[in-house]
Design a protein around this motif. Sequence first.
Motif, PDB file in Angstrom:
ATOM      1  N   ALA A   1       0.905  -1.358   0.138  1.00 50.17           N
ATOM      2  CA  ALA A   1      -0.053   0.073  -0.038  1.00 50.17           C
ATOM      3  C   ALA A   1       0.937   1.200   0.000  1.00 50.17           C
ATOM      4  O   ALA A   1       1.818   1.303   1.146  1.00 50.17           O
ATOM      5  CB  ALA A   1      -0.825   0.032   1.142  1.00 50.17           C
ATOM      6  N   PHE A   2       0.805   2.032  -0.969  1.00 48.12           N
ATOM      7  CA  PHE A   2       1.642   3.161  -1.081  1.00 48.12           C
ATOM      8  C   PHE A   2       0.911   4.393  -0.999  1.00 48.12           C
ATOM      9  O   PHE A   2      -0.228   4.460  -1.560  1.00 48.12           O
ATOM     10  CB  PHE A   2       2.230   3.089  -2.583  1.00 48.12           C
ATOM     11  CG  PHE A   2       3.030   1.845  -3.145  1.00 48.12           C
ATOM     12  CD1 PHE A   2       4.411   1.581  -2.250  1.00 48.12           C
ATOM     13  CD2 PHE A   2       2.469   0.983  -3.939  1.00 48.12           C
ATOM     14  CE1 PHE A   2       4.852   0.310  -2.541  1.00 48.12           C
ATOM     15  CE2 PHE A   2       3.190  -0.165  -4.076  1.00 48.12           C
ATOM     16  CZ  PHE A   2       4.567  -0.350  -3.278  1.00 48.12           C
ATOM     17  N   TYR A   3       1.324   5.504  -0.165  1.00 48.67           N
ATOM     18  CA  TYR A   3       0.780   6.555  -0.240  1.00 48.67           C
ATOM     19  C   TYR A   3       1.933   7.799  -0.378  1.00 48.67           C
ATOM     20  O   TYR A   3       3.035   7.658  -0.422  1.00 48.67           O
ATOM     21  CB  TYR A   3       0.494   6.868   1.504  1.00 48.67           C
ATOM     22  CG  TYR A   3      -0.572   5.774   1.731  1.00 48.67           C
ATOM     23  CD1 TYR A   3      -2.088   6.272   1.759  1.00 48.67           C
ATOM     24  CD2 TYR A   3      -0.440   4.559   2.518  1.00 48.67           C
ATOM     25  CE1 TYR A   3      -2.989   5.413   2.069  1.00 48.67           C
ATOM     26  CE2 TYR A   3      -1.518   3.625   2.523  1.00 48.67           C
ATOM     27  CZ  TYR A   3      -2.621   4.069   2.673  1.00 48.67           C
ATOM     28  OH  TYR A   3      -3.834   3.153   2.942  1.00 48.67           O
ATOM     29  N   VAL A   4       1.116   8.902  -0.744  1.00 55.49           N
ATOM     30  CA  VAL A   4       1.790  10.105  -0.950  1.00 55.49           C
ATOM     31  C   VAL A   4       1.316  11.095  -0.033  1.00 55.49           C
ATOM     32  O   VAL A   4       0.078  11.241  -0.001  1.00 55.49           O
ATOM     33  CB  VAL A   4       1.871  10.600  -2.677  1.00 55.49           C
ATOM     34  CG1 VAL A   4       2.808   9.809  -3.244  1.00 55.49           C
ATOM     35  CG2 VAL A   4       0.726  10.641  -2.978  1.00 55.49           C
ATOM     36  N   LEU A   5       2.054  12.085   0.453  1.00 55.97           N
ATOM     37  CA  LEU A   5       1.545  13.075   1.055  1.00 55.97           C
ATOM     38  C   LEU A   5       1.637  14.475   0.228  1.00 55.97           C
ATOM     39  O   LEU A   5       2.596  14.771  -0.279  1.00 55.97           O
ATOM     40  CB  LEU A   5       2.696  13.722   2.357  1.00 55.97           C
ATOM     41  CG  LEU A   5       2.162  14.690   3.250  1.00 55.97           C
ATOM     42  CD1 LEU A   5       0.861  14.465   3.991  1.00 55.97           C
ATOM     43  CD2 LEU A   5       3.367  14.867   4.405  1.00 55.97           C
ATOM     44  N   VAL A   6       0.667  15.068  -0.102  1.00 54.68           N
ATOM     45  CA  VAL A   6       0.376  15.906  -1.133  1.00 54.68           C
ATOM     46  C   VAL A   6      -0.067  17.307  -0.607  1.00 54.68           C
ATOM     47  O   VAL A   6      -0.825  17.537   0.088  1.00 54.68           O
ATOM     48  CB  VAL A   6      -0.750  15.347  -1.992  1.00 54.68           C
ATOM     49  CG1 VAL A   6      -0.955  16.439  -3.186  1.00 54.68           C
ATOM     50  CG2 VAL A   6      -0.578  14.052  -2.573  1.00 54.68           C
ATOM     51  N   ALA A   7       0.861  18.420  -0.938  1.00 55.46           N
ATOM     52  CA  ALA A   7       0.532  19.831  -0.323  1.00 55.46           C
ATOM     53  C   ALA A   7      -0.682  20.341  -1.197  1.00 55.46           C
ATOM     54  O   ALA A   7      -1.109  19.889  -2.271  1.00 55.46           O
ATOM     55  CB  ALA A   7       1.952  20.359  -0.901  1.00 55.46           C
ATOM     56  N   ASP A   8      -0.980  21.348  -0.581  1.00 57.87           N
ATOM     57  CA  ASP A   8      -2.206  22.093  -1.329  1.00 57.87           C
ATOM     58  C   ASP A   8      -2.041  22.376  -2.766  1.00 57.87           C
ATOM     59  O   ASP A   8      -2.960  22.307  -3.668  1.00 57.87           O
ATOM     60  CB  ASP A   8      -2.588  23.394  -0.565  1.00 57.87           C
ATOM     61  CG  ASP A   8      -2.875  23.310   0.866  1.00 57.87           C
ATOM     62  OD1 ASP A   8      -3.526  22.098   0.896  1.00 57.87           O
ATOM     63  OD2 ASP A   8      -2.819  24.175   1.602  1.00 57.87           O
TER      64      ASP A   8
ATOM     65  N   PHE B   1       5.213   7.463   1.498  1.00 54.99           N
ATOM     66  CA  PHE B   1       5.094   6.437   2.805  1.00 54.99           C
ATOM     67  C   PHE B   1       4.405   5.116   2.305  1.00 54.99           C
ATOM     68  O   PHE B   1       3.332   5.287   2.001  1.00 54.99           O
ATOM     69  CB  PHE B   1       4.190   7.251   3.868  1.00 54.99           C
ATOM     70  CG  PHE B   1       4.768   8.584   4.386  1.00 54.99           C
ATOM     71  CD1 PHE B   1       5.381   8.559   5.397  1.00 54.99           C
ATOM     72  CD2 PHE B   1       4.587   9.657   3.506  1.00 54.99           C
ATOM     73  CE1 PHE B   1       5.909   9.777   5.985  1.00 54.99           C
ATOM     74  CE2 PHE B   1       5.244  10.870   3.908  1.00 54.99           C
ATOM     75  CZ  PHE B   1       5.776  10.754   5.243  1.00 54.99           C
ATOM     76  N   ASN B   2       5.320   4.134   2.426  1.00 53.41           N
ATOM     77  CA  ASN B   2       4.724   3.008   1.911  1.00 53.41           C
ATOM     78  C   ASN B   2       4.875   1.871   2.717  1.00 53.41           C
ATOM     79  O   ASN B   2       5.655   1.730   3.751  1.00 53.41           O
ATOM     80  CB  ASN B   2       5.885   2.549   1.022  1.00 53.41           C
ATOM     81  CG  ASN B   2       6.182   3.564  -0.277  1.00 53.41           C
ATOM     82  OD1 ASN B   2       5.153   4.129  -0.553  1.00 53.41           O
ATOM     83  ND2 ASN B   2       7.321   3.708  -0.569  1.00 53.41           N
ATOM     84  N   LEU B   3       3.819   0.824   2.541  1.00 54.32           N
ATOM     85  CA  LEU B   3       3.836  -0.342   3.427  1.00 54.32           C
ATOM     86  C   LEU B   3       3.870  -1.494   2.414  1.00 54.32           C
ATOM     87  O   LEU B   3       3.221  -1.619   1.558  1.00 54.32           O
ATOM     88  CB  LEU B   3       2.194  -0.571   4.069  1.00 54.32           C
ATOM     89  CG  LEU B   3       1.832   0.670   5.037  1.00 54.32           C
ATOM     90  CD1 LEU B   3       0.263   0.484   5.497  1.00 54.32           C
ATOM     91  CD2 LEU B   3       2.609   0.507   6.161  1.00 54.32           C
TER      92      LEU B   3
ATOM     93  N   ALA C   1       3.519  -5.675   8.032  1.00 52.05           N
ATOM     94  CA  ALA C   1       4.111  -4.911   6.898  1.00 52.05           C
ATOM     95  C   ALA C   1       5.332  -4.294   7.560  1.00 52.05           C
ATOM     96  O   ALA C   1       5.671  -3.920   8.487  1.00 52.05           O
ATOM     97  CB  ALA C   1       3.061  -3.956   6.279  1.00 52.05           C
ATOM     98  N   THR C   2       6.252  -3.942   6.225  1.00 49.84           N
ATOM     99  CA  THR C   2       7.330  -3.032   6.478  1.00 49.84           C
ATOM    100  C   THR C   2       6.946  -1.612   5.957  1.00 49.84           C
ATOM    101  O   THR C   2       6.373  -1.431   4.985  1.00 49.84           O
ATOM    102  CB  THR C   2       8.357  -3.563   5.716  1.00 49.84           C
ATOM    103  OG1 THR C   2       8.803  -5.083   5.898  1.00 49.84           O
ATOM    104  CG2 THR C   2       9.764  -2.778   5.802  1.00 49.84           C
ATOM    105  N   LEU C   3       7.487  -0.728   6.653  1.00 49.50           N
ATOM    106  CA  LEU C   3       7.488   0.898   6.387  1.00 49.50           C
ATOM    107  C   LEU C   3       8.615   1.356   5.905  1.00 49.50           C
ATOM    108  O   LEU C   3       9.459   1.063   6.350  1.00 49.50           O
ATOM    109  CB  LEU C   3       7.071   1.248   7.869  1.00 49.50           C
ATOM    110  CG  LEU C   3       6.916   2.956   7.682  1.00 49.50           C
ATOM    111  CD1 LEU C   3       5.880   3.586   6.784  1.00 49.50           C
ATOM    112  CD2 LEU C   3       7.076   3.526   9.426  1.00 49.50           C
ATOM    113  N   GLY C   4       8.385   2.146   4.736  1.00 50.80           N
ATOM    114  CA  GLY C   4       9.411   2.907   4.160  1.00 50.80           C
ATOM    115  C   GLY C   4       8.845   4.199   3.976  1.00 50.80           C
ATOM    116  O   GLY C   4       7.557   4.207   3.641  1.00 50.80           O
ATOM    117  N   TYR C   5       9.678   5.453   4.046  1.00 50.71           N
ATOM    118  CA  TYR C   5       9.216   6.458   3.956  1.00 50.71           C
ATOM    119  C   TYR C   5      10.554   7.461   3.586  1.00 50.71           C
ATOM    120  O   TYR C   5      11.458   7.213   3.868  1.00 50.71           O
ATOM    121  CB  TYR C   5       8.454   7.305   4.957  1.00 50.71           C
ATOM    122  CG  TYR C   5       9.333   7.075   6.247  1.00 50.71           C
ATOM    123  CD1 TYR C   5      10.042   8.133   6.615  1.00 50.71           C
ATOM    124  CD2 TYR C   5       9.187   6.028   7.196  1.00 50.71           C
ATOM    125  CE1 TYR C   5      10.816   8.239   7.717  1.00 50.71           C
ATOM    126  CE2 TYR C   5       9.908   6.264   8.426  1.00 50.71           C
ATOM    127  CZ  TYR C   5      10.849   7.155   8.581  1.00 50.71           C
ATOM    128  OH  TYR C   5      11.658   7.126   9.731  1.00 50.71           O
TER     129      TYR C   5
END
Length: 164
Positions: free
Chosen positions: A58-65, A73-75, A83-87
């Motif tokens: 499960a992959f995530y991105v922190l998006v600015a306005d 931020f990845n699981l 899960a393993t966390l990477g960021y």
Amino acid sequence: MPELERLRAGHAPAVLAFELANRAYFAASISDRGDDYFDRFTDRYDALLAEQEAGGCAFYVLVADDGSVLGRFNLYDIQDRTATLGYRVAQHVSGRGVATATVRQLCRLAVAQHGLRTLRAATTGQNAASQRVLAKAGFVPVGPADPAHVGGKPGTWYERDLAL
């Protein structure tokens, strides 16, 4: 206010811009992705989306306005409720609590959205900033990390029990 969003196809240009803009900064503390990563970015990005769709990550991105990416931020290696966390966060927001706040948020999402009970993360012994983020987010050191897991450098595995 930045938003943590699940990675999707439309994020590709902003993710590439984020990786290119911060390449030297990241390479100072983790291994560089190499030119091939950028030359084949579209293929690799599509593979990430397919892997996410299959449920192993499960992959995530922190998006600015403004739509720019402030962090990834990845699981990954999701199995047996672990899960393993990477960021990684952009240089211009590092040291401002962005990584810590987002890792904490991702810990909550890991439980609510993915049914996870344990997160693991590895960092090099030289990466004091990442060690602080993990400690502030409730992770504890659990043992040495094989250099193969942290860019060829000695490191430590951290773990967080999400049920606590």
